[in-house]
Design a protein around this motif. Sequence first.
Motif, PDB file in Angstrom:
ATOM      1  N   SER A  82      57.964  52.476 -14.171  1.00 25.93           N
ATOM      2  CA  SER A  82      56.525  52.770 -14.241  1.00 25.93           C
ATOM      3  C   SER A  82      55.913  52.868 -12.849  1.00 25.93           C
ATOM      4  O   SER A  82      55.042  53.708 -12.612  1.00 25.93           O
ATOM      5  CB  SER A  82      55.800  51.705 -15.066  1.00 25.93           C
ATOM      6  OG  SER A  82      55.855  50.450 -14.427  1.00 25.93           O
ATOM      7  N   ASP A  83      56.378  52.028 -11.902  1.00 28.22           N
ATOM      8  CA  ASP A  83      55.891  52.128 -10.523  1.00 28.22           C
ATOM      9  C   ASP A  83      56.227  53.484  -9.920  1.00 28.22           C
ATOM     10  O   ASP A  83      55.383  54.122  -9.282  1.00 28.22           O
ATOM     11  CB  ASP A  83      56.485  51.012  -9.657  1.00 28.22           C
ATOM     12  CG  ASP A  83      55.925  49.637  -9.990  1.00 28.22           C
ATOM     13  OD1 ASP A  83      54.880  49.577 -10.681  1.00 28.22           O
ATOM     14  OD2 ASP A  83      56.535  48.635  -9.567  1.00 28.22           O
ATOM     15  N   ILE A  84      57.452  53.916 -10.132  1.00 27.51           N
ATOM     16  CA  ILE A  84      57.884  55.209  -9.598  1.00 27.51           C
ATOM     17  C   ILE A  84      57.072  56.342 -10.228  1.00 27.51           C
ATOM     18  O   ILE A  84      56.626  57.262  -9.534  1.00 27.51           O
ATOM     19  CB  ILE A  84      59.402  55.404  -9.824  1.00 27.51           C
ATOM     20  CG1 ILE A  84      60.187  54.459  -8.914  1.00 27.51           C
ATOM     21  CG2 ILE A  84      59.815  56.848  -9.578  1.00 27.51           C
ATOM     22  CD1 ILE A  84      61.664  54.398  -9.210  1.00 27.51           C
ATOM     23  N   LEU A  85      56.873  56.258 -11.552  1.00 26.18           N
ATOM     24  CA  LEU A  85      56.082  57.297 -12.222  1.00 26.18           C
ATOM     25  C   LEU A  85      54.643  57.306 -11.711  1.00 26.18           C
ATOM     26  O   LEU A  85      54.058  58.384 -11.510  1.00 26.18           O
ATOM     27  CB  LEU A  85      56.106  57.085 -13.737  1.00 26.18           C
ATOM     28  CG  LEU A  85      57.408  57.435 -14.442  1.00 26.18           C
ATOM     29  CD1 LEU A  85      57.339  57.058 -15.917  1.00 26.18           C
ATOM     30  CD2 LEU A  85      57.723  58.910 -14.300  1.00 26.18           C
ATOM     31  N   ASN A  86      54.080  56.130 -11.487  1.00 29.16           N
ATOM     32  CA  ASN A  86      52.707  56.063 -10.961  1.00 29.16           C
ATOM     33  C   ASN A  86      52.635  56.664  -9.563  1.00 29.16           C
ATOM     34  O   ASN A  86      51.690  57.392  -9.248  1.00 29.16           O
ATOM     35  CB  ASN A  86      52.199  54.617 -10.946  1.00 29.16           C
ATOM     36  CG  ASN A  86      51.910  54.103 -12.334  1.00 29.16           C
ATOM     37  OD1 ASN A  86      51.671  54.880 -13.257  1.00 29.16           O
ATOM     38  ND2 ASN A  86      51.931  52.796 -12.496  1.00 29.16           N
ATOM     39  N   VAL A 103      51.187  61.156  -6.005  1.00 27.78           N
ATOM     40  CA  VAL A 103      51.589  62.223  -5.084  1.00 27.78           C
ATOM     41  C   VAL A 103      51.230  63.575  -5.686  1.00 27.78           C
ATOM     42  O   VAL A 103      50.698  64.455  -4.999  1.00 27.78           O
ATOM     43  CB  VAL A 103      53.108  62.121  -4.774  1.00 27.78           C
ATOM     44  CG1 VAL A 103      53.619  63.365  -4.079  1.00 27.78           C
ATOM     45  CG2 VAL A 103      53.413  60.881  -3.952  1.00 27.78           C
ATOM     46  N   LEU A 104      51.522  63.747  -6.964  1.00 30.10           N
ATOM     47  CA  LEU A 104      51.208  65.001  -7.641  1.00 30.10           C
ATOM     48  C   LEU A 104      49.706  65.257  -7.633  1.00 30.10           C
ATOM     49  O   LEU A 104      49.261  66.376  -7.350  1.00 30.10           O
ATOM     50  CB  LEU A 104      51.730  64.953  -9.081  1.00 30.10           C
ATOM     51  CG  LEU A 104      51.517  66.207  -9.921  1.00 30.10           C
ATOM     52  CD1 LEU A 104      52.317  67.366  -9.343  1.00 30.10           C
ATOM     53  CD2 LEU A 104      51.899  65.947 -11.355  1.00 30.10           C
ATOM     54  N   LYS A 105      48.911  64.232  -7.902  1.00 35.10           N
ATOM     55  CA  LYS A 105      47.460  64.376  -7.906  1.00 35.10           C
ATOM     56  C   LYS A 105      46.938  64.722  -6.520  1.00 35.10           C
ATOM     57  O   LYS A 105      46.088  65.607  -6.364  1.00 35.10           O
ATOM     58  CB  LYS A 105      46.819  63.066  -8.399  1.00 35.10           C
ATOM     59  CG  LYS A 105      45.328  63.101  -8.485  1.00 35.10           C
ATOM     60  CD  LYS A 105      44.879  63.963  -9.618  1.00 35.10           C
ATOM     61  CE  LYS A 105      43.370  63.835  -9.760  1.00 35.10           C
ATOM     62  NZ  LYS A 105      42.817  64.921 -10.520  1.00 35.10           N
ATOM     63  N   SER A 106      47.481  64.032  -5.485  1.00 30.84           N
ATOM     64  CA  SER A 106      47.017  64.329  -4.124  1.00 30.84           C
ATOM     65  C   SER A 106      47.390  65.756  -3.723  1.00 30.84           C
ATOM     66  O   SER A 106      46.585  66.473  -3.117  1.00 30.84           O
ATOM     67  CB  SER A 106      47.577  63.320  -3.125  1.00 30.84           C
ATOM     68  OG  SER A 106      48.967  63.447  -3.004  1.00 30.84           O
ATOM     69  N   GLU A 107      48.597  66.173  -4.062  1.00 33.98           N
ATOM     70  CA  GLU A 107      49.021  67.545  -3.745  1.00 33.98           C
ATOM     71  C   GLU A 107      48.185  68.548  -4.535  1.00 33.98           C
ATOM     72  O   GLU A 107      47.826  69.610  -4.031  1.00 33.98           O
ATOM     73  CB  GLU A 107      50.516  67.729  -4.037  1.00 33.98           C
ATOM     74  CG  GLU A 107      51.429  67.005  -3.078  1.00 33.98           C
ATOM     75  CD  GLU A 107      51.301  67.514  -1.656  1.00 33.98           C
ATOM     76  OE1 GLU A 107      51.195  68.749  -1.455  1.00 33.98           O
ATOM     77  OE2 GLU A 107      51.286  66.669  -0.744  1.00 33.98           O
ATOM     78  N   GLU A 108      47.898  68.209  -5.777  1.00 32.57           N
ATOM     79  CA  GLU A 108      47.083  69.098  -6.599  1.00 32.57           C
ATOM     80  C   GLU A 108      45.676  69.224  -6.002  1.00 32.57           C
ATOM     81  O   GLU A 108      45.123  70.333  -5.927  1.00 32.57           O
ATOM     82  CB  GLU A 108      47.003  68.534  -8.025  1.00 32.57           C
ATOM     83  CG  GLU A 108      46.346  69.447  -9.021  1.00 32.57           C
ATOM     84  CD  GLU A 108      46.379  68.849 -10.413  1.00 32.57           C
ATOM     85  OE1 GLU A 108      45.295  68.515 -10.925  1.00 32.57           O
ATOM     86  OE2 GLU A 108      47.484  68.721 -10.975  1.00 32.57           O
ATOM     87  N   ASP A 109      45.116  68.095  -5.587  1.00 34.99           N
ATOM     88  CA  ASP A 109      43.786  68.133  -4.951  1.00 34.99           C
ATOM     89  C   ASP A 109      43.828  68.949  -3.652  1.00 34.99           C
ATOM     90  O   ASP A 109      42.923  69.740  -3.373  1.00 34.99           O
ATOM     91  CB  ASP A 109      43.289  66.710  -4.660  1.00 34.99           C
ATOM     92  CG  ASP A 109      42.957  65.955  -5.923  1.00 34.99           C
ATOM     93  OD1 ASP A 109      42.769  66.607  -6.978  1.00 34.99           O
ATOM     94  OD2 ASP A 109      42.892  64.703  -5.860  1.00 34.99           O
ATOM     95  N   LYS A 110      44.893  68.746  -2.892  1.00 38.06           N
ATOM     96  CA  LYS A 110      45.059  69.469  -1.632  1.00 38.06           C
ATOM     97  C   LYS A 110      45.134  70.974  -1.887  1.00 38.06           C
ATOM     98  O   LYS A 110      44.459  71.777  -1.223  1.00 38.06           O
ATOM     99  CB  LYS A 110      46.312  68.967  -0.926  1.00 38.06           C
ATOM    100  CG  LYS A 110      46.558  69.532   0.443  1.00 38.06           C
ATOM    101  CD  LYS A 110      47.837  68.900   0.996  1.00 38.06           C
ATOM    102  CE  LYS A 110      48.287  69.554   2.268  1.00 38.06           C
ATOM    103  NZ  LYS A 110      49.540  68.983   2.768  1.00 38.06           N
TER     104      LYS A 110
END
Length: 147
Positions: free
Chosen positions: A91-95, A100-107
Amino acid sequence: MDTIVIILKALKIDQTVLIQFGMLLIFFNTIAPLLFKKIQAVLELRESKTVKLESHAHNVYKKAEDLAEQYKAKVEKTHQDSQEISQKKKSDILNKEKEVLKSEEDKLSSEYELRKSKILKEMSEKRTLIMSEADKLAGNLVEKLTK
């Protein structure tokens, strides 16, 4: 009684039988404590090594069963602990991956919006330029058509 005397004479038993019997009693009473104590000790030792070990074997078997149950309980607890640890790490890895996915998506989204605004700005500049030239072009077209 005569038959008893006849049988005793046939067996060649005489008056010395009483002396022999007395000597046998004395010899037996002398030897018995020495010999029978050792035989009794040997018999008790053999009995303790065979019959009495059965209860010891039952105790050892019960201890073995208890240890097996403790082992199974520890193995089960360790398995559950490892499952919990692996689930937590997963769960830590998935979070982290989601972050990372959210930050890249925002970027990427901000980069997209920036480029979109640049393109729209360029398009509006070109449109105004073309619209300003549209009157000239329309006049040129009218002239060419009328000629």
